[in-house]
Design a protein around this motif. Structure first.
Motif, PDB file in Angstrom:
ATOM      1  N   VAL A   1      37.969  49.152 -82.590  1.00  0.00           N
ATOM      2  CA  VAL A   1      37.145  48.093 -82.009  1.00  0.00           C
ATOM      3  C   VAL A   1      38.085  47.013 -81.486  1.00  0.00           C
ATOM      4  N   THR A   2      37.634  46.272 -80.490  1.00  0.00           N
ATOM      5  CA  THR A   2      38.491  45.260 -79.873  1.00  0.00           C
ATOM      6  C   THR A   2      37.819  43.892 -79.932  1.00  0.00           C
ATOM      7  N   TYR A   3      38.664  42.864 -79.834  1.00  0.00           N
ATOM      8  CA  TYR A   3      38.157  41.494 -79.756  1.00  0.00           C
ATOM      9  C   TYR A   3      38.912  40.754 -78.667  1.00  0.00           C
ATOM     10  N   SER A   4      38.263  39.700 -78.127  1.00  0.00           N
ATOM     11  CA  SER A   4      38.848  38.965 -77.007  1.00  0.00           C
ATOM     12  C   SER A   4      38.429  37.507 -77.068  1.00  0.00           C
ATOM     13  N   ALA A   5      39.288  36.648 -76.534  1.00  0.00           N
ATOM     14  CA  ALA A   5      38.956  35.218 -76.427  1.00  0.00           C
ATOM     15  C   ALA A   5      38.456  34.920 -75.020  1.00  0.00           C
ATOM     16  N   GLY A   6      37.351  35.569 -74.631  1.00  0.00           N
ATOM     17  CA  GLY A   6      36.750  35.271 -73.338  1.00  0.00           C
ATOM     18  C   GLY A   6      36.378  36.475 -72.520  1.00  0.00           C
ATOM     19  N   ASN A   7      37.181  37.531 -72.581  1.00  0.00           N
ATOM     20  CA  ASN A   7      36.894  38.727 -71.793  1.00  0.00           C
ATOM     21  C   ASN A   7      35.909  39.640 -72.518  1.00  0.00           C
ATOM     22  N   ASP A   8      35.330  40.581 -71.785  1.00  0.00           N
ATOM     23  CA  ASP A   8      34.406  41.527 -72.397  1.00  0.00           C
ATOM     24  C   ASP A   8      35.169  42.464 -73.321  1.00  0.00           C
ATOM     25  N   SER A   9      34.638  42.612 -74.522  1.00  0.00           N
ATOM     26  CA  SER A   9      35.278  43.437 -75.525  1.00  0.00           C
ATOM     27  C   SER A   9      34.208  43.842 -76.525  1.00  0.00           C
ATOM     28  N   THR A  10      34.570  44.601 -77.552  1.00  0.00           N
ATOM     29  CA  THR A  10      33.567  44.938 -78.571  1.00  0.00           C
ATOM     30  C   THR A  10      32.997  43.654 -79.173  1.00  0.00           C
ATOM     31  N   TYR A  11      33.883  42.703 -79.448  1.00  0.00           N
ATOM     32  CA  TYR A  11      33.493  41.375 -79.937  1.00  0.00           C
ATOM     33  C   TYR A  11      34.240  40.338 -79.100  1.00  0.00           C
ATOM     34  N   SER A  12      33.518  39.358 -78.596  1.00  0.00           N
ATOM     35  CA  SER A  12      34.132  38.373 -77.700  1.00  0.00           C
ATOM     36  C   SER A  12      33.770  36.951 -78.099  1.00  0.00           C
ATOM     37  N   ALA A  13      34.686  36.032 -77.798  1.00  0.00           N
ATOM     38  CA  ALA A  13      34.422  34.600 -77.960  1.00  0.00           C
ATOM     39  C   ALA A  13      34.000  34.050 -76.601  1.00  0.00           C
ATOM     40  N   LYS A  14      32.818  33.496 -76.530  1.00  0.00           N
ATOM     41  CA  LYS A  14      32.288  32.958 -75.278  1.00  0.00           C
ATOM     42  C   LYS A  14      31.998  31.468 -75.456  1.00  0.00           C
ATOM     43  N   ALA A  15      31.942  30.754 -74.335  1.00  0.00           N
ATOM     44  CA  ALA A  15      31.630  29.315 -74.320  1.00  0.00           C
ATOM     45  C   ALA A  15      32.515  28.542 -75.295  1.00  0.00           C
ATOM     46  N   VAL A  16      33.808  28.770 -75.209  1.00  0.00           N
ATOM     47  CA  VAL A  16      34.759  28.140 -76.129  1.00  0.00           C
ATOM     48  C   VAL A  16      34.926  26.657 -75.793  1.00  0.00           C
ATOM     49  N   LYS A  17      34.879  25.820 -76.831  1.00  0.00           N
ATOM     50  CA  LYS A  17      35.107  24.380 -76.673  1.00  0.00           C
ATOM     51  C   LYS A  17      36.286  23.984 -77.559  1.00  0.00           C
ATOM     52  N   TYR A  18      37.297  23.364 -76.927  1.00  0.00           N
ATOM     53  CA  TYR A  18      38.498  22.974 -77.649  1.00  0.00           C
ATOM     54  C   TYR A  18      38.475  21.488 -77.974  1.00  0.00           C
ATOM     55  N   LYS A  19      38.849  21.166 -79.216  1.00  0.00           N
ATOM     56  CA  LYS A  19      39.011  19.787 -79.651  1.00  0.00           C
ATOM     57  C   LYS A  19      40.327  19.671 -80.413  1.00  0.00           C
ATOM     58  N   PRO A  20      40.880  18.452 -80.534  1.00  0.00           N
ATOM     59  CA  PRO A  20      42.148  18.311 -81.254  1.00  0.00           C
ATOM     60  C   PRO A  20      42.084  18.818 -82.687  1.00  0.00           C
ATOM     61  N   THR A  21      40.913  18.699 -83.296  1.00  0.00           N
ATOM     62  CA  THR A  21      40.776  19.058 -84.709  1.00  0.00           C
ATOM     63  C   THR A  21      40.086  20.394 -84.943  1.00  0.00           C
TER      64      THR A  21
END
Length: 473
Positions: A242-262
């Motif tokens: 299984v695969t994972y990704s920070a934005g791209n299509d994958s088995t599991y993906s992180a979408k709508a990522v919001k970055y903050k200093p903390t």
């Protein structure tokens, strides 16, 4: 224990009583098995006769040493792992093993997954860079992955304490040296692969092949599909992948990522579910680490919402984007970044924050891959506003010579820098000259509370150095 219960042997020595096992000739006692290991700097075969003089009952070697009580095997690394496992009663067979390998992120992933599994009611052991743990009990560690004897000793303790899972950071050295030989992993995770340890592996190809060994020992492979080496890790695997990704299509993906200093927030998305995940550490690397841990949890049959809740409660990992309390109008971060990619990740993370000036204090380790030194210098000059070049763990090398190698990568850069060889003085200078809204990143040491010099190891906890510097301002 009888020799025949530990290793295949001739009938005439099968009933020899064994009192211990070691691959260190200095530790041999009467009745021990001494296994001749070919190491990075020395060959145990040279110490076989010394081991006999100290009372070794049996010598395990890879070739004929002309000894009457020798056993010859194809690979003493593998034999040592097998003997150690049998000595402790094969304790790993009673545990569900989870392994994490990759250049960066292993420690954070293991801590996150430990938190998740404990939230599900499991007793969990952890083996890694910062420390080993059996539930909440902390056991000091010297290597990311212990040698086979210490590893099986830990497994035995975990079994005795009722652990059901053991989560491990699995280093490329451990895989190459068969420290985890013949173990069966429920899940194995791949975080990323960037330049490191070429002093040992020599080429990235060898480094990759060492890492890939873990995925031939598992039931489920969890792979970072965004990494350039992902397809080569996956190629030829017989296990479930299984695969994972920070934005791209994958088995599991992180979408709508919001970055903050903390921290970071994102939606964990699969074909069957969507769940909000919040992590209390900033940076894109945190997205990768957390989604890797969450993916493994889901593949182990745990609800994603339980995983998300556990991750949200984790305050952070020591030495990984660790914010040092200072009660001033600037911020100090301690991070273990000691590779070009790791340094880039931590600097780009805080470069995106509102700030005045981003300062990095870093050096490179001695007796390690020299080719990454100018690369790290280039990375520091590109992503920081001010660079302080200092010592890391110089070991047997002269710190000034290591610094010269780093400065080659900074040649021609407009980024201002200062060389302060003494790491304590470098940190104090960074703190004493900090201005309002500055961010200072102390890179390379992370969780370590020592510094390895030519003449020995000294105490050096960067948190204490920061506190002293703040007290003097």
């Amino acid at each position: 224990m009888k020799l025949k219960n530990l290793i295949e042997c001739r009938t005439e020595i099968a009933d020899v009583e064994i009192t211990g096992i070691t691959c260190d000739s200095r530790a041999v006692k009467s009745g021990y098995i001494f296994v001749c290991i070919k190491g990075f700097t020395s060959d145990g075969h040279k110490f076989a006769e010394s081991a006999l003089e100290k009372g070794a009952a049996v010598i395990v070697a890879e070739y004929d040493l002309g000894l009457s009580n020798q056993i010859i095997v194809n690979d003493t690394h593998a034999a040592y792992a097998d003997i150690c496992a049998k000595w402790f009663g094969n304790p790993a067979d009673s545990l569900k093993l989870i392994g994490v390998t990759g250049t960066n992120g292993k420690t954070s992933v293991t801590y996150m997954l430990k938190k998740i599994l404990e939230a599900a009611g499991n007793k969990v052991g952890l083996i890694g860079t910062i420390q080993n743990m059996i539930c909440d009990e902390i056991i000091p560690t010297a290597n990311t992955t212990p040698n086979a004897y210490d590893l099986n000793s830990l497994f035995a303790l975990m079994k005795a304490k009722g652990c059901t899972y053991a989560i491990m950071e699995v280093s490329s050295h451990a895989l190459d040296q068969c420290r985890v030989y013949n173990l069966d992993f429920e899940v194995a995770m791949f975080t990323n692969l960037t330049q490191d340890h070429l002093d040992y592996h020599k080429t990235m190809e060898n480094y990759l092949e060492a890492k890939k060994k873990l995925f031939k020992m598992c039931k489920i492979a969890v792979i970072n599909s965004d990494d350039e080496y992902a397809e080569r890790i996956i190629e030829g695997l017989d296990c479930k992948v299984v695969t994972y990704s920070a934005g791209n299509d994958s088995t599991y993906s992180a979408k709508a990522v919001k970055y903050k200093p903390t921290g970071v927030d994102y939606e964990f998305v699969s074909d069957t579910d969507i769940c909000h995940i919040k992590v209390n550490t900033g940076g894109k690397f945190t997205v990768y680490n957390s989604i890797c841990a969450a993916t493994a949890a889901v593949e182990l049959g745990l609800p994603i919402r339980l995983a998300a809740s556990a991750i949200a409660e984790l305050p952070g990992v020591k030495g990984r984007a660790e914010v040092v309390p200072c009660d001033r109008d600037f911020t100090i971060i301690i991070d273990y970044a000691h590779t070009p990619d790791g340094l880039k990740n931590i600097l780009t993370t805080f470069r995106e924050c509102e700030k005045n000036r981003l300062t990095v204090v870093f050096g490179c380790g001695g007796d390690r891959d020299k080719t990454k030194r100018p690369i790290m210098g280039s990375v520091a000059a590109r992503y920081a506003d001010f660079v302080i070049v200092t010592s890391d763990n110089p070991r047997s090398e002269e710190p000034a010579e290591i610094i010269k190698d780093i400065l080659v990568g900074m040649d021609g850069s407009p980024t201002p820098y200062k060389v302060i060889e003494n790491r304590v003085e470098a940190i104090k200078y960074a703190v004493e000259t900090a201005a309002k809204d500055d961010i200072i990143v102390l890179a390379g040491k992370g969780h370590e509370t020592y510094q390895i010099l030519k003449d020995g190891t000294i105490h050096l906890d960067e948190r204490e150095v920061v506190a002293e510097a703040l007290a003097d301002i």
